[in-house]
Design a protein around this motif. Structure first.
Motif, short mmCIF file in Angstrom:
data_model
loop_
_atom_site.label_atom_id
_atom_site.label_comp_id
_atom_site.label_asym_id
_atom_site.label_seq_id
_atom_site.Cartn_x
_atom_site.Cartn_y
_atom_site.Cartn_z
N ILE A 51 0.88 -1.17 0.00
CA ILE A 51 0.00 0.00 0.00
C ILE A 51 0.91 1.21 0.00
CG2 ILE A 51 -1.78 1.30 1.23
CD1 ILE A 51 -2.71 -1.35 2.44
N ASN A 52 0.88 1.95 -1.09
CA ASN A 52 1.80 3.08 -1.30
C ASN A 52 1.04 4.40 -1.35
OD1 ASN A 52 4.14 1.45 -1.51
ND2 ASN A 52 3.67 1.00 -3.64
N ILE A 53 1.58 5.38 -0.66
CA ILE A 53 1.10 6.76 -0.74
C ILE A 53 2.19 7.58 -1.44
CG2 ILE A 53 0.27 8.77 0.52
CD1 ILE A 53 -1.54 6.35 0.80
N VAL A 54 1.79 8.39 -2.41
CA VAL A 54 2.77 9.12 -3.23
C VAL A 54 2.58 10.62 -3.04
CG1 VAL A 54 3.70 9.45 -5.53
CG2 VAL A 54 2.71 7.24 -4.91
N ASP A 55 3.62 11.29 -2.49
CA ASP A 55 3.55 12.75 -2.37
C ASP A 55 4.38 13.40 -3.46
OD1 ASP A 55 6.23 12.67 -1.56
OD2 ASP A 55 5.81 13.09 0.55
N PRO A 119 -5.57 2.41 -8.22
CA PRO A 119 -5.43 3.73 -7.60
C PRO A 119 -6.28 3.84 -6.34
CG PRO A 119 -6.85 3.87 -9.53
CD PRO A 119 -6.27 2.47 -9.52
N LEU A 120 -5.75 4.55 -5.34
CA LEU A 120 -6.49 4.84 -4.12
C LEU A 120 -7.12 6.22 -4.29
CD1 LEU A 120 -3.89 3.59 -1.48
CD2 LEU A 120 -5.87 2.34 -2.39
N ASN A 127 -6.24 10.72 -6.85
CA ASN A 127 -5.57 9.51 -6.39
C ASN A 127 -4.37 9.87 -5.53
OD1 ASN A 127 -7.35 8.05 -8.06
ND2 ASN A 127 -5.95 8.22 -9.80
N ILE A 128 -4.33 9.34 -4.32
CA ILE A 128 -3.22 9.67 -3.42
C ILE A 128 -2.18 8.56 -3.37
CG2 ILE A 128 -4.63 11.19 -2.01
CD1 ILE A 128 -4.63 8.86 0.09
N GLY A 129 -2.46 7.44 -3.99
CA GLY A 129 -1.52 6.33 -3.96
C GLY A 129 -2.09 5.12 -4.66
N ALA A 130 -1.58 3.94 -4.29
CA ALA A 130 -2.02 2.73 -4.98
C ALA A 130 -1.91 1.52 -4.06
CB ALA A 130 -1.18 2.50 -6.23
N LEU A 131 -2.81 0.58 -4.26
CA LEU A 131 -2.67 -0.77 -3.74
C LEU A 131 -2.14 -1.60 -4.90
CD1 LEU A 131 -3.23 -3.21 -1.80
CD2 LEU A 131 -5.50 -3.32 -2.86
N CYS A 132 -0.99 -2.26 -4.69
CA CYS A 132 -0.41 -3.02 -5.80
C CYS A 132 0.03 -4.40 -5.34
CB CYS A 132 0.76 -2.27 -6.43
SG CYS A 132 2.18 -2.02 -5.34
N GLU A 150 -10.17 -5.04 -5.84
CA GLU A 150 -10.84 -3.74 -5.85
C GLU A 150 -11.55 -3.48 -4.51
OE1 GLU A 150 -13.33 -4.11 -9.23
OE2 GLU A 150 -11.80 -3.41 -10.66
N ILE A 151 -12.12 -4.53 -3.94
CA ILE A 151 -12.77 -4.38 -2.63
C ILE A 151 -11.74 -4.04 -1.56
CG2 ILE A 151 -14.02 -5.64 -0.83
CD1 ILE A 151 -15.39 -7.22 -3.07
N ILE A 152 -10.56 -4.66 -1.64
CA ILE A 152 -9.49 -4.37 -0.67
C ILE A 152 -9.04 -2.92 -0.82
CG2 ILE A 152 -7.15 -4.95 0.06
CD1 ILE A 152 -7.72 -7.83 -0.91
N ALA A 153 -8.90 -2.44 -2.07
CA ALA A 153 -8.49 -1.06 -2.30
C ALA A 153 -9.52 -0.09 -1.72
CB ALA A 153 -8.30 -0.81 -3.79
N GLN A 154 -10.79 -0.39 -1.89
CA GLN A 154 -11.84 0.45 -1.33
C GLN A 154 -11.77 0.47 0.20
OE1 GLN A 154 -15.42 -1.25 -2.97
NE2 GLN A 154 -14.84 -0.74 -5.09
N THR A 155 -11.42 -0.66 0.79
CA THR A 155 -11.28 -0.75 2.24
C THR A 155 -10.10 0.10 2.72
OG1 THR A 155 -12.18 -2.99 2.18
CG2 THR A 155 -11.03 -2.32 4.19
#
Length: 400
Positions: A51-55, A119-120, A127-132, A150-155
């Protein structure tokens, strides 16, 4: 896409402003998301999930499974491409994709091959990041597995929003406690005066032989003492409290900055130091947006300081009778900037340029700092000239 095929969303400033509003502390999120990365690998049958957040500068891994990764430069990441749309981003074999084939995580022994990222989306189009999920083997995910992913990303998004909501509630609670303390402080003086006056009247009026009057004076004295004791108790309780969830003190702020940015400095062999100004080290202050402000300034300093240079951060807290002022200073021995660039930073219109080792410029990092400081009623000053390094100083008023 921007210059040199750097993937930058068209709404990049709005994206990072939205991310800054979440005010995430990347050092303490793993426990809240670790179960979701484990679930992602189980669902997809892949070796790795992140789970990545990208600034503006960095990809922060807030939870991982199958690989020990905390951060990497944004320009090296695959997830920067996942930010570009609301659709999944898939690379079946990164070793034959020119965008990734030369990256260290692909061309090293046992390198990665497969990538699938979602994308999150924290708000519409942002989009602030990604679940990959990733694997060392070429793979393909079935529609059923993608649906579960997709359900996990929404969570993930829901949990991020819940964490933010809890932070806001904690802030409101802290404000309430501060108001209670201020009220107790404000009434303590007048109450002490009333108690003292009632005692004086009682002493001098004992010979007046007016029982009713003396009874009233005694009631005033007793009530005043009760209220005074309550005020003292409130102030005593406040002094004994530990830091609230929405507060830092100077040592904790320093610890966070070292943990987050020392790895980046080591990559360029930079001397990175954080100093505390003497006095008020244990006085609490709001942590609101501090990691975003200081973090962007530090990342910018690292980006523009050549190898074996120096980045020094100084943190201080000044207490006056009517204000509490937090001082954040970031000095570097980097390439420096001209007067026009300084002016653009101050007005929040900084432009992006490549770093000393060709680090890609994504822009908006310093513009974000300017906007955040202004929103907090603070002040930012910049001292620099080409070739002589740069000094950023931020002053932020804090509630007493």
């Amino acid at each position: 896409m921007a210059n040199n095929s750097i993937p930058i969303p068209e709404n990049e400033l709005a994206r990072i402003m939205t991310l800054s509003n979440l005010d995430l502390d990347f050092t303490n999120l793993e426990d809240s998301f670790k179960d979701l990365t484990l679930l992602a690998t189980k669902v997809t049958g892949t070796e790795i999930s992140l789970i990545n957040i990208v600034d503006s500068y960095t990809q922060w891994t807030i939870a991982n499974q199958g690989i020990d990764l905390q951060q990497m430069p944004r320009e090296d990441s695959v997830c920067q491409y996942t930010l570009m749309s609301q659709q999944p981003f898939e690379v079946k074999d990164m070793s034959i994709d020119d965008r990734f084939s030369s990256k260290f995580y692909v061309n090293s022994p046992g390198g990665l091959r497969y990538y699938y990222g979602l994308p999150l989306q924290i708000a519409k189009g942002l989009n602030i990041g990604a679940l990959c999920v990733l694997d060392t083997q070429v793979k393909a995910l079935s529609p059923e597995k993608i649906e579960l992913l997709e359900i996990i990303a929404q969570t993930v998004v829901k949990r991020l929003k819940s964490i933010h909501a809890m932070e806001l509630l904690n802030a409101k609670l802290a404000e309430s406690n501060a108001a209670k303390k201020k009220a107790a402080h404000d009434i303590r003086g007048p109450l002490a005066g009333i108690v003292g006056l009632s005692e004086l009247i009682s002493d001098q009026g004992a010979a007046t032989n007016v029982p009713e009057l003396m009874e009233y004076i005694g009631m005033i004295n007793k009530s005043g003492l009760s209220l005074l004791e309550l005020a003292e108790e409130i102030l005593s309780e406040d002094q004994q409290q530990a830091l609230a969830d929405n507060e830092f003190n100077l040592p904790l702020f320093k610890e966070k900055l070292l943990k987050l940015y020392q790895p980046q400095a080591k990559v360029k062999a930079l001397d990175f130091e954080v100093y505390l100004e003497a006095g008020n080290e244990n006085v609490p202050f709001s942590k609101n947006k501090l990691l975003q402000i200081a973090g962007n300034l530090i990342s910018n300093a690292i980006k523009f300081t050549p190898e074996r240079g120096k980045v020094v951060v100084s943190l201080g807290l000044v207490l006056n009778a009517d204000e509490k002022l937090l001082n954040i200073t970031v000095n570097d021995t980097g390439v420096g900037i001209d007067a026009d660039a300084v002016e653009r930073i101050i007005i929040g219109k900084a432009e992006s340029t490549p770093g000393t080792q060709g680090e890609k410029g994504y822009g908006f990092g310093l513009s974000l700092v300017s906007h955040l400081v202004e929103a907090l009623n603070g002040k930012i000053t910049v001292s620099s000239s080409p070739g002589s390094g740069t000094r950023f100083e931020v002053l932020l008023p804090q509630k007493l």
